[in-house]
Design a protein around this motif. Structure first.
Motif, PDB file in Angstrom:
ATOM      1  N   ALA A  63     -46.609  82.673-110.737  1.00 48.49           N
ATOM      2  CA  ALA A  63     -46.536  83.752-109.753  1.00 48.49           C
ATOM      3  C   ALA A  63     -47.820  83.842-108.947  1.00 48.49           C
ATOM      4  CB  ALA A  63     -46.258  85.079-110.465  1.00 48.49           C
ATOM      5  N   PHE A  64     -48.945  83.682-109.616  1.00 50.51           N
ATOM      6  CA  PHE A  64     -50.233  83.735-108.925  1.00 50.51           C
ATOM      7  C   PHE A  64     -50.355  82.599-107.913  1.00 50.51           C
ATOM      8  CE2 PHE A  64     -54.597  81.905-109.009  1.00 50.51           C
ATOM      9  CZ  PHE A  64     -55.202  82.853-108.198  1.00 50.51           C
ATOM     10  N   LEU A  65     -50.002  81.378-108.321  1.00 49.91           N
ATOM     11  CA  LEU A  65     -50.150  80.226-107.429  1.00 49.91           C
ATOM     12  C   LEU A  65     -49.133  80.272-106.289  1.00 49.91           C
ATOM     13  CD1 LEU A  65     -50.879  77.523-110.130  1.00 49.91           C
ATOM     14  CD2 LEU A  65     -52.443  78.289-108.333  1.00 49.91           C
ATOM     15  N   GLN A  66     -47.958  80.834-106.528  1.00 48.29           N
ATOM     16  CA  GLN A  66     -47.013  81.027-105.433  1.00 48.29           C
ATOM     17  C   GLN A  66     -47.613  81.921-104.353  1.00 48.29           C
ATOM     18  OE1 GLN A  66     -44.732  78.823-105.083  1.00 48.29           O
ATOM     19  NE2 GLN A  66     -42.792  79.884-105.445  1.00 48.29           N
ATOM     20  N   PHE A  67     -48.363  82.922-104.767  1.00 43.96           N
ATOM     21  CA  PHE A  67     -48.990  83.843-103.832  1.00 43.96           C
ATOM     22  C   PHE A  67     -50.240  83.238-103.181  1.00 43.96           C
ATOM     23  CE2 PHE A  67     -51.902  87.544-103.090  1.00 43.96           C
ATOM     24  CZ  PHE A  67     -51.179  88.138-102.063  1.00 43.96           C
ATOM     25  N   ALA A  68     -50.981  82.450-103.934  1.00 51.25           N
ATOM     26  CA  ALA A  68     -52.283  81.956-103.469  1.00 51.25           C
ATOM     27  C   ALA A  68     -52.197  80.686-102.639  1.00 51.25           C
ATOM     28  CB  ALA A  68     -53.208  81.718-104.662  1.00 51.25           C
ATOM     29  N   THR A  69     -51.079  79.939-102.717  1.00 56.50           N
ATOM     30  CA  THR A  69     -50.956  78.661-102.020  1.00 56.50           C
ATOM     31  C   THR A  69     -49.745  78.672-101.088  1.00 56.50           C
ATOM     32  OG1 THR A  69     -49.522  77.532-103.639  1.00 56.50           O
ATOM     33  CG2 THR A  69     -51.895  77.544-104.081  1.00 56.50           C
ATOM     34  N   ASN A  71     -47.543  75.846-100.449  1.00 55.11           N
ATOM     35  CA  ASN A  71     -46.394  75.049-100.875  1.00 55.11           C
ATOM     36  C   ASN A  71     -45.620  75.799-101.965  1.00 55.11           C
ATOM     37  OD1 ASN A  71     -44.642  72.854-101.064  1.00 55.11           O
ATOM     38  ND2 ASN A  71     -46.296  71.353-101.084  1.00 55.11           N
ATOM     39  N   ASP A  72     -44.445  75.290-102.301  1.00 55.70           N
ATOM     40  CA  ASP A  72     -43.576  75.942-103.284  1.00 55.70           C
ATOM     41  C   ASP A  72     -43.898  75.425-104.681  1.00 55.70           C
ATOM     42  OD1 ASP A  72     -41.636  77.153-104.752  1.00 55.70           O
ATOM     43  OD2 ASP A  72     -39.938  76.306-103.655  1.00 55.70           O
ATOM     44  N   VAL A  73     -44.708  76.186-105.417  1.00 54.29           N
ATOM     45  CA  VAL A  73     -45.143  75.768-106.747  1.00 54.29           C
ATOM     46  C   VAL A  73     -43.981  75.781-107.734  1.00 54.29           C
ATOM     47  CG1 VAL A  73     -46.874  76.159-108.555  1.00 54.29           C
ATOM     48  CG2 VAL A  73     -47.401  76.740-106.185  1.00 54.29           C
ATOM     49  N   SER A  74     -42.957  76.571-107.482  1.00 54.81           N
ATOM     50  CA  SER A  74     -41.822  76.655-108.405  1.00 54.81           C
ATOM     51  C   SER A  74     -41.086  75.322-108.522  1.00 54.81           C
ATOM     52  CB  SER A  74     -40.844  77.746-107.957  1.00 54.81           C
ATOM     53  OG  SER A  74     -40.161  77.371-106.767  1.00 54.81           O
ATOM     54  N   ARG A  75     -41.287  74.428-107.579  1.00 47.06           N
ATOM     55  CA  ARG A  75     -40.632  73.122-107.614  1.00 47.06           C
ATOM     56  C   ARG A  75     -41.351  72.139-108.526  1.00 47.06           C
ATOM     57  NH1 ARG A  75     -39.205  70.984-101.734  1.00 47.06           N
ATOM     58  NH2 ARG A  75     -38.096  69.507-103.055  1.00 47.06           N
ATOM     59  N   LEU A  76     -42.570  72.489-108.973  1.00 48.86           N
ATOM     60  CA  LEU A  76     -43.362  71.582-109.796  1.00 48.86           C
ATOM     61  C   LEU A  76     -42.899  71.620-111.243  1.00 48.86           C
ATOM     62  CD1 LEU A  76     -47.160  71.808-108.828  1.00 48.86           C
ATOM     63  CD2 LEU A  76     -45.571  69.900-108.494  1.00 48.86           C
ATOM     64  N   ALA A 251     -47.379  71.192 -91.090  1.00 50.14           N
ATOM     65  CA  ALA A 251     -46.625  72.443 -91.153  1.00 50.14           C
ATOM     66  C   ALA A 251     -45.602  72.444 -92.281  1.00 50.14           C
ATOM     67  CB  ALA A 251     -45.939  72.703 -89.815  1.00 50.14           C
ATOM     68  N   TRP A 252     -45.184  71.255 -92.727  1.00 52.12           N
ATOM     69  CA  TRP A 252     -44.209  71.166 -93.821  1.00 52.12           C
ATOM     70  C   TRP A 252     -44.716  71.808 -95.105  1.00 52.12           C
ATOM     71  CZ3 TRP A 252     -45.896  68.679 -98.174  1.00 52.12           C
ATOM     72  CH2 TRP A 252     -46.975  67.799 -98.029  1.00 52.12           C
ATOM     73  N   VAL A 253     -46.038  71.941 -95.238  1.00 51.83           N
ATOM     74  CA  VAL A 253     -46.606  72.543 -96.439  1.00 51.83           C
ATOM     75  C   VAL A 253     -46.268  74.033 -96.525  1.00 51.83           C
ATOM     76  CG1 VAL A 253     -48.809  73.174 -97.544  1.00 51.83           C
ATOM     77  CG2 VAL A 253     -48.483  70.873 -96.648  1.00 51.83           C
ATOM     78  N   VAL A 254     -46.087  74.672 -95.373  1.00 52.33           N
ATOM     79  CA  VAL A 254     -45.888  76.126 -95.321  1.00 52.33           C
ATOM     80  C   VAL A 254     -44.440  76.454 -95.668  1.00 52.33           C
ATOM     81  CG1 VAL A 254     -46.116  78.208 -93.945  1.00 52.33           C
ATOM     82  CG2 VAL A 254     -47.660  76.265 -93.525  1.00 52.33           C
ATOM     83  N   LYS A 255     -44.236  77.021 -96.839  1.00 48.11           N
ATOM     84  CA  LYS A 255     -42.888  77.387 -97.290  1.00 48.11           C
ATOM     85  C   LYS A 255     -42.661  78.872 -97.004  1.00 48.11           C
ATOM     86  CE  LYS A 255     -41.933  73.254 -98.819  1.00 48.11           C
ATOM     87  NZ  LYS A 255     -43.103  72.472 -98.426  1.00 48.11           N
ATOM     88  N   THR A 256     -41.998  79.145 -95.888  1.00 46.49           N
ATOM     89  CA  THR A 256     -41.871  80.519 -95.397  1.00 46.49           C
ATOM     90  C   THR A 256     -40.852  81.337 -96.182  1.00 46.49           C
ATOM     91  OG1 THR A 256     -40.256  79.781 -93.750  1.00 46.49           O
ATOM     92  CG2 THR A 256     -42.568  79.857 -93.075  1.00 46.49           C
ATOM     93  N   GLN A 257     -40.064  80.703 -97.062  1.00 42.28           N
ATOM     94  CA  GLN A 257     -39.071  81.456 -97.828  1.00 42.28           C
ATOM     95  C   GLN A 257     -39.711  82.277 -98.947  1.00 42.28           C
ATOM     96  OE1 GLN A 257     -39.528  78.202 -97.987  1.00 42.28           O
ATOM     97  NE2 GLN A 257     -39.174  77.378-100.053  1.00 42.28           N
ATOM     98  N   LYS A 258     -40.986  82.062 -99.218  1.00 38.29           N
ATOM     99  CA  LYS A 258     -41.669  82.812-100.274  1.00 38.29           C
ATOM    100  C   LYS A 258     -42.740  83.708 -99.652  1.00 38.29           C
ATOM    101  CE  LYS A 258     -45.565  79.779-101.259  1.00 38.29           C
ATOM    102  NZ  LYS A 258     -46.455  79.249-102.298  1.00 38.29           N
ATOM    103  N   ASP A 259     -43.239  84.645-100.454  1.00 41.04           N
ATOM    104  CA  ASP A 259     -44.344  85.497-100.026  1.00 41.04           C
ATOM    105  C   ASP A 259     -45.648  84.815-100.406  1.00 41.04           C
ATOM    106  OD1 ASP A 259     -45.646  87.711 -98.959  1.00 41.04           O
ATOM    107  OD2 ASP A 259     -45.723  88.720-100.909  1.00 41.04           O
TER     108      ASP A 259
END
Length: 353
Positions: A63-69, A71-76, A251-259
């Motif tokens: 949850a922290f890395l999803q907020f701090a970065t 890309n979509d960390v949940s895919r890792l 720009a592909w790094v920016v995953k706009t579907q997440k906060d």
């Protein structure tokens, strides 16, 4: 000036040393061109132990890395890695990073050497309120990059763990010349290869074994020309606290579907200029050189060099967004003389791997 654990080995090889990000680092051993071509044609070996490493652990690490970065960390999945960035509150970039998932609740973040202190302070501030622990482990890792079409074969001769069938961005533990290391099929050259995380007191043995196996020692000069041919950004040049990644090919790094932190500012920031690749017909383009169309100044180079493979000038530049289309003809001012340039697709060259 800091040094890496391999500093004596670099001096023994006669490397030309120079300052970089607070470290005294090898710039070249023989020549930038010969080292560059060794990586493109065979296998090169880099000491990149100046990079920073942070452990992120805990039940809310994801949850922290999803907020701090970005890309979509949940895919890792465990054993996988991804390129990403740390956004700031103004729509710019604190740093670009690589993130490795090493356990169910454990991640290793690799950051640029010049940004270790800045990134650490930034992440600590963001971590408040998350059940997560951070550890700056930069002093506990040495890091080697083994890159080139023969990189995997060279490494395979020195270890028992299987390397060839691993995917790009895989990471795993194994023994290399008897030393327990972390392998990562990542790199910054555009070639196949691995990055090797190893204990500082054991890196000398691994370095020497790779040299004995035929790897060419390479300095930061070749690392820069290689990453430019590959179209990879360098923080402080293509990416800064003020640059919006949506205005770049990244720009592909920016995953706009997440906060994520600073999302509103990043999405609302305009793109008056965009980052493009330029093929330059005459002279050697360098950072800071101006870009023209007719009598109108339309941009500035962020990086530039002479490509040892293409034997032409290549550069990255921010140019007016209306001119960022592939094939657009521009001019670069090199020492008070303008030379033809064209917007081209990056990477400038593609590995055969």
């Amino acid at each position: 000036m800091k040094t890496t654990p391999l500093h004596p080995a670099h001096l023994a090889l006669g490397a030309r040393m120079g300052p970089f990000a607070g470290f005294e680092m090898p710039i070249q051993y023989t020549s930038i061109t010969s080292e560059h071509l060794a990586v493109r044609g065979w296998v090169g070996l880099f000491d990149v132990s100046h990079m920073g490493e942070f452990w992120i652990r805990g039940p809310q690490a994801l949850a922290f890395l999803q907020f701090a970065t970005l890309n979509d960390v949940s895919r890792l999945k465990v054993g996988r890695a991804q390129y990403s960035m740390l956004p700031n509150a103004q729509g710019g970039v604190v740093d670009d990073i690589y993130l490795y998932r090493t356990g169910e609740e454990e991640y290793l973040m690799v950051v640029n050497a010049a940004n270790i202190e800045k990134d650490w302070a930034h992440l600590q501030a963001l971590a408040e309120g998350f059940r997560v622990s951070l550890e700056d482990a930069s002093d506990f890792f040495a890091l080697l990059a083994v890159q080139g079409p023969r990189a995997v074969a060279t490494l395979q001769k020195l270890c028992e763990v299987e390397l060839e069938n691993r995917k790009k961005n895989d990471t795993f533990m194994g023994r290399l010349v008897g030393k327990w290391v972390r392998f990562a099929r990542t790199g910054y050259t555009g070639e196949d290869g691995y990055e090797i995380f190893v204990a500082p007191d054991e890196v000398g043995a691994v370095w020497q074994a790779l040299l004995d196996a035929g790897a060419t020692p390479c300095g930061l000069g070749a690392r820069d020309t290689l990453r430019l041919e590959a179209g990879f950004p360098l923080y402080g040049h293509e990416l800064t606290d003020q640059t919006n990644p949506l205005c770049t090919p990244l720009a592909w790094v920016v995953k706009t579907q997440k906060d994520f932190y600073g999302k509103g500012a990043l999405l609302e920031a305009p793109c008056p200029r965009r980052l493009v690749g330029l093929l330059v017909e005459g002279g050697v383009p360098r950072e800071g050189y101006r870009v023209w169309q007719g009598e109108r100044e339309v941009g500035v180079l962020t990086s530039g060099t002479h490509s040892p493979v293409l034997k032409k000038g290549i550069a990255m530049a921010y140019v007016d967004s209306s001119l960022a289309t592939l094939g657009t003809s521009l001019e670069v001012e090199i020492r008070s003389r303008r030379t033809e340039a064209k917007v081209v697709e990056m990477p400038f060259i593609r590995s055969s791997a």
